[in-house]
Design a protein around this motif. Structure first.
Motif, mmCIF file in Angstrom:
data_model
loop_
_atom_site.group_PDB
_atom_site.id
_atom_site.type_symbol
_atom_site.label_atom_id
_atom_site.label_comp_id
_atom_site.label_asym_id
_atom_site.label_seq_id
_atom_site.Cartn_x
_atom_site.Cartn_y
_atom_site.Cartn_z
ATOM 1 N N LEU A 42 0.762 -1.288 0.005
ATOM 2 C CA LEU A 42 -0.015 -0.165 0.064
ATOM 3 C C LEU A 42 0.788 1.242 0.089
ATOM 4 C CD1 LEU A 42 -2.984 -1.097 2.707
ATOM 5 C CD2 LEU A 42 -3.338 -0.463 0.189
ATOM 6 N N ARG A 43 1.793 1.116 0.892
ATOM 7 C CA ARG A 43 2.807 2.400 1.030
ATOM 8 C C ARG A 43 3.637 2.565 -0.390
ATOM 9 N NH1 ARG A 43 4.309 5.196 5.922
ATOM 10 N NH2 ARG A 43 2.488 4.849 7.457
ATOM 11 N N ALA A 56 -3.454 -3.200 -5.820
ATOM 12 C CA ALA A 56 -4.311 -4.510 -6.092
ATOM 13 C C ALA A 56 -3.504 -5.499 -5.477
ATOM 14 C CB ALA A 56 -4.405 -4.766 -7.767
ATOM 15 N N GLU A 57 -2.107 -5.659 -5.509
ATOM 16 C CA GLU A 57 -1.299 -6.520 -4.916
ATOM 17 C C GLU A 57 -1.332 -6.605 -3.365
ATOM 18 O OE1 GLU A 57 3.020 -6.835 -6.598
ATOM 19 O OE2 GLU A 57 2.257 -4.920 -7.726
ATOM 20 N N ALA A 58 -1.588 -5.442 -2.926
ATOM 21 C CA ALA A 58 -1.832 -5.241 -1.289
ATOM 22 C C ALA A 58 -3.075 -5.978 -0.994
ATOM 23 C CB ALA A 58 -1.883 -3.999 -0.871
ATOM 24 N N ARG A 59 -4.209 -6.002 -1.934
ATOM 25 C CA ARG A 59 -5.331 -6.623 -1.601
ATOM 26 C C ARG A 59 -5.187 -8.180 -1.653
ATOM 27 N NH1 ARG A 59 -8.790 -9.507 -0.080
ATOM 28 N NH2 ARG A 59 -10.996 -8.816 0.137
ATOM 29 N N GLN A 60 -4.489 -8.554 -2.712
ATOM 30 C CA GLN A 60 -4.153 -10.073 -2.961
ATOM 31 C C GLN A 60 -3.164 -10.626 -1.933
ATOM 32 O OE1 GLN A 60 -2.070 -10.615 -6.686
ATOM 33 N NE2 GLN A 60 -2.477 -12.800 -6.572
ATOM 34 N N ALA A 61 -2.254 -9.689 -1.014
ATOM 35 C CA ALA A 61 -1.645 -10.358 -0.159
ATOM 36 C C ALA A 61 -2.067 -10.900 0.961
ATOM 37 C CB ALA A 61 -0.291 -9.257 0.351
ATOM 38 N N VAL A 62 -3.495 -10.389 1.334
ATOM 39 C CA VAL A 62 -4.193 -10.659 2.653
ATOM 40 C C VAL A 62 -5.355 -11.335 2.151
ATOM 41 C CG1 VAL A 62 -3.231 -8.762 3.863
ATOM 42 C CG2 VAL A 62 -5.498 -8.552 2.643
ATOM 43 N N ALA A 111 -7.022 -1.201 0.855
ATOM 44 C CA ALA A 111 -6.883 -1.448 -0.561
ATOM 45 C C ALA A 111 -8.272 -1.371 -1.159
ATOM 46 C CB ALA A 111 -6.319 -2.928 -0.804
ATOM 47 N N ASP A 112 -9.483 -2.030 -0.657
ATOM 48 C CA ASP A 112 -10.639 -1.723 -1.312
ATOM 49 C C ASP A 112 -11.206 -0.459 -1.350
ATOM 50 O OD1 ASP A 112 -10.881 -4.550 -2.248
ATOM 51 O OD2 ASP A 112 -11.697 -5.363 -0.091
ATOM 52 N N ALA A 113 -10.886 0.407 -0.456
ATOM 53 C CA ALA A 113 -11.349 1.720 -0.472
ATOM 54 C C ALA A 113 -10.532 2.523 -1.609
ATOM 55 C CB ALA A 113 -10.995 2.327 0.921
ATOM 56 N N VAL A 114 -9.383 2.183 -1.926
ATOM 57 C CA VAL A 114 -8.577 2.998 -2.985
ATOM 58 C C VAL A 114 -9.012 2.373 -4.311
ATOM 59 C CG1 VAL A 114 -6.372 3.243 -4.070
ATOM 60 C CG2 VAL A 114 -6.596 3.124 -1.372
ATOM 61 N N LEU A 115 -9.393 1.006 -4.522
ATOM 62 C CA LEU A 115 -9.664 0.450 -5.547
ATOM 63 C C LEU A 115 -11.121 0.607 -6.012
ATOM 64 C CD1 LEU A 115 -7.901 -3.010 -5.029
ATOM 65 C CD2 LEU A 115 -7.278 -1.092 -6.691
#
Length: 567
Positions: free
Chosen positions: A332-333, A338-344, A362-366
């Motif tokens: 995220l930083r 999208a990768e951040a959301r996938q990581a968790v 992540a979902d808020a940004v996406l």
């Protein structure tokens, strides 16, 4: 029927009457006076001699007389306290101001002719002051825990009577007042305590009350001073907490000691020291210390180092939910949403608070607002009152007032995290689009930079606010530093485009806008050069592109750190 008053003009000269008549007149006068005095009746509602009283005793007297009662006077130990002409005649006796033990209450009714009648009660004040301030303050705290606010107020007053500088009593009183949003009185209850600097919880609470007062619309003139003093108190409390831990002589060389001290350093935003502390145990292969070390790197604006640290752990499949949450935060930083959301993603079923928060960010940004809201709310149910959860909620709530309330809670509970403060600065500037609000927002970004002098997000927001205010020479060096340090930042290049447009250099402005689009086609395919506030709203409020995302040790390992936080 009311008795007619005697008109002394009818008595003429006593020389004109004989001795018998004089004696008769005197007897008549004495009789009338005696009857008038006897005509006044007084009763007390529920109070009698010998009673014990405490706190604020409401004395209600019902008085009547043949010619009517003009007023009733109340005296304690022969000292006048109160008078009233309204029936029922009520005196609110604050017994806290008097000494414990026996007292007399004299109540005098006065009728229309000035005739008086007095009733005296012998009463005993018992506020349990001999129990001492610590015991009374403990009762006040217990009452607060049981949501018995009236009892909490009574016992805190008693404790402060026993010892005006008892910090626990002052905390209870301030908490009671804060519950009624009486921020001025809550602040006064704590700020003049001689022992304030010796109580970390009291300093934290006072800081929170000042922030809560600062955001009130009617307090806009004092917003910056309240926030500044609150942050100074938070810093003092955080440093004191660390000193207290070090004074406990925790066993050296043990992972639990390194993690305990490291957690306190992270909460104080002393990330470089936390990195050193965590490294001692992470080097020996302690996974929880490795995860914490990666968190400290990420919060220290070193997300790449965090990812490098976690890579072998994940390659060897020694990672856990905390590892993946920190990896998601580092992504995220790095604006790899999208990768951040996938990581968790694999941890959603495990209901890991840290993973849920990262997913919500992540979902808020996406643009997955509904899913982000569900994730943030689930995290809030699992771990209420944590700053990053309030921050995640602020990004997901559709109602502006509810979203702003969560932002303020995030600021109050995570004072050294610049994300919520910068978000609030932008909200403040956007309201009514007024220049004076933008000036205040600039000062809010300065507070963020006071905590984190190299914070790129705070600098970018400051630049856009200064460009909006046409303070271009002030914005220039800040923008130049941003471009030099982060030339691959799409939002920074977009800000440079606005700068050149304001300077009248259209070619450079178009070139920078194209560069922003090339760097991030998903979020910065803008087409036309935006206005400063338009980019500000898009970058911070709409997509949270550089959102200051954060986690804390509490969300990585809730059970392991909750006891330490309460110290």
């Amino acid at each position: 029927m009311a008795r007619r008053p005697i008109r002394f003009s009818y008595l003429l000269n006593l020389r004109q009457v004989g001795p018998v008549q004089v004696v008769g007149l005197i007897a008549l006068l004495l009789g009338l006076t005696s009857q008038a005095r006897a005509d006044i009746t007084m009763t007390f509602d529920g109070l009698k001699s010998g009673d014990k009283i405490s706190d604020v005793e409401v004395v209600i007297v019902r008085a009547d007389g043949g010619v009517g009662v003009d007023k009733v006077e109340f005296a304690v130990d022969d000292q006048p306290r109160f008078s009233t002409g309204s029936s029922p005649y009520t005196f609110k006796w604050d017994t806290i101001t008097d000494t414990e033990g026996a007292h007399t209450l004299a109540v005098t009714a006065i009728d229309a002719n000035g005739v008086k009648k007095t009733e005296t009660l012998s009463l005993t004040i018992d506020n349990e002051i001999p129990l001492g301030a610590p015991a009374l303050a403990a009762r006040a705290r217990a009452a607060l825990g049981a949501n018995d606010t009236d009892a909490a107020y009574r016992y805190s007053r008693r404790a402060l009577k026993a010892d005006p500088d008892n910090i626990e009593a002052a905390r209870a009183m301030a908490s009671y007042l804060a519950g009624r949003q009486n921020w001025d009185r809550a602040i006064r209850a704590l700020e003049n305590m001689k022992s304030l600097s010796q109580s970390v919880p009291a300093m934290l609470e006072l800081a929170s009350y000042r922030m809560q007062r600062g955001v009130l619309p009617e307090n806009s003139a004092n917003l910056i001073s309240d926030f500044d003093s609150a942050l100074a108190l938070r810093r003092k409390a955080a440093d004191a907490s660390i000193d207290n831990l070090k004074a406990m002589n925790l066993p050296a060389g043990q992972s639990q000691t390194d993690e305990t001290l490291g957690d306190a350093l992270v909460r104080a935003a002393r990330y470089r020291e936390a990195i050193q502390q965590y490294s001692r145990s992470a080097d020996s292969g302690q996974l929880s210390s490795t995860n914490r070390l990666a968190l400290a790197y990420t919060l220290n604006e070193q997300p790449q180092e965090a990812m490098i640290l976690l890579r072998p752990v994940m390659k060897d499949k020694h990672d856990d939910g905390a590892s993946r949450a920190v990896l998601g935060l580092a992504l995220l930083r790095s604006r790899r949403f999208a990768e951040a959301r996938q990581a968790v993603d694999a941890d959603m079923a495990a209901h890991n608070p840290a993973s849920l928060i990262v997913a919500a960010y992540a979902d808020a940004v996406l643009g997955n607002a509904q899913r982000a809201g569900r994730e943030a709310n689930e995290a809030a149910q699992l771990l209420p009152g944590v700053g990053e959860i309030h921050y995640a909620l602020s990004m997901t709530l559709p109602k502006l007032d509810e979203s702003e309330a969560e932002t303020i809670r995030a600021i109050a509970t995570s004072p050294f995290q610049t994300g919520p403060l910068i978000d609030y600065a932008v909200r403040y500037a956007m309201l009514n689009d007024r220049a004076n609000r933008a000036d205040t927002a600039v000062l809010l970004t300065d507070l963020a930079l006071k905590t984190d002098p190299e914070n790129q997000s705070a600098k970018l927001v400051k630049v856009l606010l200064l460009l909006y205010l046409k303070r271009i020479p002030v914005a220039e060096p800040v923008l130049a530093d941003l471009v030099r340090r982060n030339p691959q930042g799409a939002d920074i290049q977009a800000a440079a485009s606005i700068y050149f447009d304001l300077k009248g250099n259209t070619a450079a402005a178009v070139e920078r806008l194209k560069m922003a689009t090339t760097l991030d086609k998903v979020f910065f395919d803008l087409g036309i050069i935006p206005k400063p506030l338009e980019l500000l709203y898009r970058d911070v409020r709409k997509i949270h592109y550089r959102g200051g995302f954060y986690l804390s040790p509490e969300t990585l390992y809730p059970s392991a750190t909750s006891a330490v936080k309460s110290q």
